[in-house]
Design an enzyme around this catalytic site. Structure first.
Site, short mmCIF file in Angstrom:
data_model
loop_
_atom_site.label_atom_id
_atom_site.label_comp_id
_atom_site.label_asym_id
_atom_site.label_seq_id
_atom_site.Cartn_x
_atom_site.Cartn_y
_atom_site.Cartn_z
CG ASP A 31 -1.36 7.60 0.70
OD1 ASP A 31 -0.44 8.06 0.29
OD2 ASP A 31 -2.49 7.21 0.18
CG ASP A 87 -1.85 1.28 1.17
OD1 ASP A 87 -2.52 1.34 0.26
OD2 ASP A 87 -1.83 2.00 2.33
#
Length: 194
Positions: A24, A22
């Site tokens: 953020d 991922d």
């Protein structure tokens, strides 16, 4: 869909392994408001987390593809421009040894197959980079990341930042940051090779 290195740079004839990441909260600092994470609103807010460059270099040294899979629904919601998302991705690609960044710009009501917890982005990246999800890893900071990784067949790592959200599924491993996940991945690969 996202930024990627030229396909000509994809090495090896057979299926390989990857770390799906991922963006953020894993690679760069998420902006946390009321125990909920949000992406940086601008390039000025972009901050690569401590230990991330070292972790990515280590993972790359293990022969793993580094493939980012990120939901960016604020574009569909009108709170973020696609140009800012792409500028952030370009900066990350320039500064870090990432192979590609895949982005879902949809929101929940779009019912797409690329928005995590659906595994679409992982499966697309795995197909394009000739990697096997069942031999690969997913590292995320949200339950949606873990569920997407589980559905794709990956070994999952949750960077547990205590967000206020329900758990869709349990990770295989809980860690404090990408560096910790990297150490565990190294151990798992070493164990498999023995």
């Amino acid at each position: 869909m996202g930024k990627r290195r030229p396909v000509s740079e994809i090495g090896g004839p057979g299926p390989g392994q990857a770390v799906f990441l991922d963006r953020d909260g894993v690679i760069n600092r998420a902006i946390v408001l009321n125990s909920q994470p949000y992406p940086p609103a601008s390039l000025a807010e972009l901050e690569v987390l401590p230990g991330v460059p070292e972790a990515l270099t280590t993972l790359q040294g293990l022969g793993l593809r580094l493939l980012v899979v990120t939901n960016q629904p604020d574009v569909a919601r009108g709170r973020q421009s696609r140009a800012v998302v792409e500028a952030i991705n370009e900066r990350l690609m320039a500064e870090l040894p990432l192979d590609a960044i895949y982005v879902c710009y949809h929101d929940n009501q779009d019912h797409c197959d690329c928005r995590k917890p659906a595994p679409g982005l992982i499966l697309q990246a795995a197909n394009e980079w000739k990697v096997l999800p069942a031999q690969s890893f997913m590292v995320g900071d949200r339950s949606k990341d873990i569920e997407a990784g589980r559905r794709a067949g990956c070994t999952t790592f949750l960077i547990d930042l205590n967000y206020a959200e329900p758990a869709l599924s349990q990770p295989d491993y809980r860690v404090n940051n990408l560096l910790e996940a990297t150490q565990l991945i190294q151990e798992l690969i070493k164990k498999e090779s023995n």
